[in-house]
Design a protein around this motif. Sequence first.
Motif, PDB file in Angstrom:
ATOM      1  N   VAL A   1      29.233   6.607  57.822  1.00 21.92           N
ATOM      2  CA  VAL A   1      28.709   5.416  58.493  1.00 21.92           C
ATOM      3  C   VAL A   1      28.303   5.750  59.931  1.00 21.92           C
ATOM      4  O   VAL A   1      27.233   5.354  60.391  1.00 21.92           O
ATOM      5  CB  VAL A   1      29.746   4.261  58.457  1.00 21.92           C
ATOM      6  N   ILE A   2      29.146   6.485  60.648  1.00 20.49           N
ATOM      7  CA  ILE A   2      28.825   6.861  62.028  1.00 20.49           C
ATOM      8  C   ILE A   2      27.604   7.764  62.059  1.00 20.49           C
ATOM      9  O   ILE A   2      26.714   7.612  62.902  1.00 20.49           O
ATOM     10  CB  ILE A   2      30.036   7.530  62.710  1.00 20.49           C
ATOM     11  N   ASP A   3      27.517   8.702  61.130  1.00 20.32           N
ATOM     12  CA  ASP A   3      26.368   9.596  61.049  1.00 20.32           C
ATOM     13  C   ASP A   3      25.079   8.813  60.837  1.00 20.32           C
ATOM     14  O   ASP A   3      24.062   9.093  61.460  1.00 20.32           O
ATOM     15  CB  ASP A   3      26.588  10.595  59.914  1.00 20.32           C
ATOM     16  N   GLU A   4      25.125   7.807  59.988  1.00 25.64           N
ATOM     17  CA  GLU A   4      23.938   7.009  59.682  1.00 25.64           C
ATOM     18  C   GLU A   4      23.594   6.030  60.802  1.00 25.64           C
ATOM     19  O   GLU A   4      22.423   5.772  61.069  1.00 25.64           O
ATOM     20  CB  GLU A   4      24.160   6.214  58.392  1.00 25.64           C
ATOM     21  N   SER A   5      24.598   5.460  61.445  1.00 25.99           N
ATOM     22  CA  SER A   5      24.332   4.367  62.387  1.00 25.99           C
ATOM     23  C   SER A   5      24.320   4.760  63.859  1.00 25.99           C
ATOM     24  O   SER A   5      23.713   4.058  64.657  1.00 25.99           O
ATOM     25  CB  SER A   5      25.349   3.241  62.171  1.00 25.99           C
ATOM     26  N   LEU A   6      24.973   5.854  64.227  1.00 29.85           N
ATOM     27  CA  LEU A   6      25.017   6.241  65.640  1.00 29.85           C
ATOM     28  C   LEU A   6      24.469   7.643  65.871  1.00 29.85           C
ATOM     29  O   LEU A   6      23.407   7.816  66.447  1.00 29.85           O
ATOM     30  CB  LEU A   6      26.455   6.163  66.180  1.00 29.85           C
ATOM     31  N   MET A   7      25.232   8.646  65.466  1.00 27.46           N
ATOM     32  CA  MET A   7      24.806  10.033  65.646  1.00 27.46           C
ATOM     33  C   MET A   7      25.711  10.931  64.816  1.00 27.46           C
ATOM     34  O   MET A   7      26.771  10.508  64.360  1.00 27.46           O
ATOM     35  CB  MET A   7      24.877  10.437  67.118  1.00 27.46           C
ATOM     36  N   ALA A   8      25.292  12.172  64.653  1.00 32.37           N
ATOM     37  CA  ALA A   8      26.079  13.130  63.880  1.00 32.37           C
ATOM     38  C   ALA A   8      27.292  13.561  64.702  1.00 32.37           C
ATOM     39  O   ALA A   8      27.155  14.122  65.778  1.00 32.37           O
ATOM     40  CB  ALA A   8      25.226  14.336  63.524  1.00 32.37           C
ATOM     41  N   LEU A   9      28.480  13.261  64.192  1.00 33.88           N
ATOM     42  CA  LEU A   9      29.723  13.616  64.856  1.00 33.88           C
ATOM     43  C   LEU A   9      30.681  14.214  63.838  1.00 33.88           C
ATOM     44  O   LEU A   9      30.677  13.823  62.668  1.00 33.88           O
ATOM     45  CB  LEU A   9      30.381  12.372  65.475  1.00 33.88           C
ATOM     46  N   ASP A  10      31.502  15.153  64.283  1.00 39.85           N
ATOM     47  CA  ASP A  10      32.588  15.665  63.451  1.00 39.85           C
ATOM     48  C   ASP A  10      33.825  14.854  63.805  1.00 39.85           C
ATOM     49  O   ASP A  10      34.265  14.863  64.955  1.00 39.85           O
ATOM     50  CB  ASP A  10      32.820  17.152  63.723  1.00 39.85           C
ATOM     51  N   ILE A  11      34.375  14.146  62.840  1.00 36.50           N
ATOM     52  CA  ILE A  11      35.493  13.231  63.079  1.00 36.50           C
ATOM     53  C   ILE A  11      36.686  13.643  62.223  1.00 36.50           C
ATOM     54  O   ILE A  11      36.546  13.885  61.033  1.00 36.50           O
ATOM     55  CB  ILE A  11      35.089  11.781  62.732  1.00 36.50           C
ATOM     56  N   SER A  12      37.850  13.688  62.866  1.00 30.16           N
ATOM     57  CA  SER A  12      39.105  13.924  62.137  1.00 30.16           C
ATOM     58  C   SER A  12      40.127  12.910  62.636  1.00 30.16           C
ATOM     59  O   SER A  12      39.955  12.317  63.702  1.00 30.16           O
ATOM     60  CB  SER A  12      39.605  15.350  62.350  1.00 30.16           C
ATOM     61  N   SER A  13      41.168  12.719  61.858  1.00 35.37           N
ATOM     62  CA  SER A  13      42.208  11.769  62.238  1.00 35.37           C
ATOM     63  C   SER A  13      43.570  12.314  61.847  1.00 35.37           C
ATOM     64  O   SER A  13      43.713  12.906  60.772  1.00 35.37           O
ATOM     65  CB  SER A  13      41.974  10.418  61.558  1.00 35.37           C
ATOM     66  N   PRO A  14      44.583  12.095  62.698  1.00 28.14           N
ATOM     67  CA  PRO A  14      45.926  12.562  62.365  1.00 28.14           C
ATOM     68  C   PRO A  14      46.649  11.649  61.374  1.00 28.14           C
ATOM     69  O   PRO A  14      47.724  11.986  60.918  1.00 28.14           O
ATOM     70  CB  PRO A  14      46.640  12.550  63.721  1.00 28.14           C
TER      71      PRO A  14
END
Length: 97
Positions: free
Chosen positions: A23-36
């Motif tokens: 969703v973030i890639d499509e709506s904002l920008m390409a980001l590498d996202i991880s979560s603990p």
Amino acid sequence: MQPVIWSTADLAATKTLQRWREVIDESLMALDISSPTEAFQARIEQGALGPMRLSKLTAGPQSVQRTRRGIARHRDRPKLDLIAVRSGIFRYAQNGH
């Protein structure tokens, strides 16, 4: 632009982080996202304000990186991002600083 609201609330816990990345890639920008956390939750609301697009994000703990790989994958138009953190902690670093 019609207002858009998207949330992880209706997704299985195993799919929330991957779908949030998409969703973030499509709506904002390409980001590498991880979560603990395995129980990651997030929501994005977007709408137009004249020629601008406003986005309100609410999300659990995450680490976000804008990498050369992401930039190459997604050639964005020039833009200006204003970020206002209303709660929680936001740390920003560029080139190791």
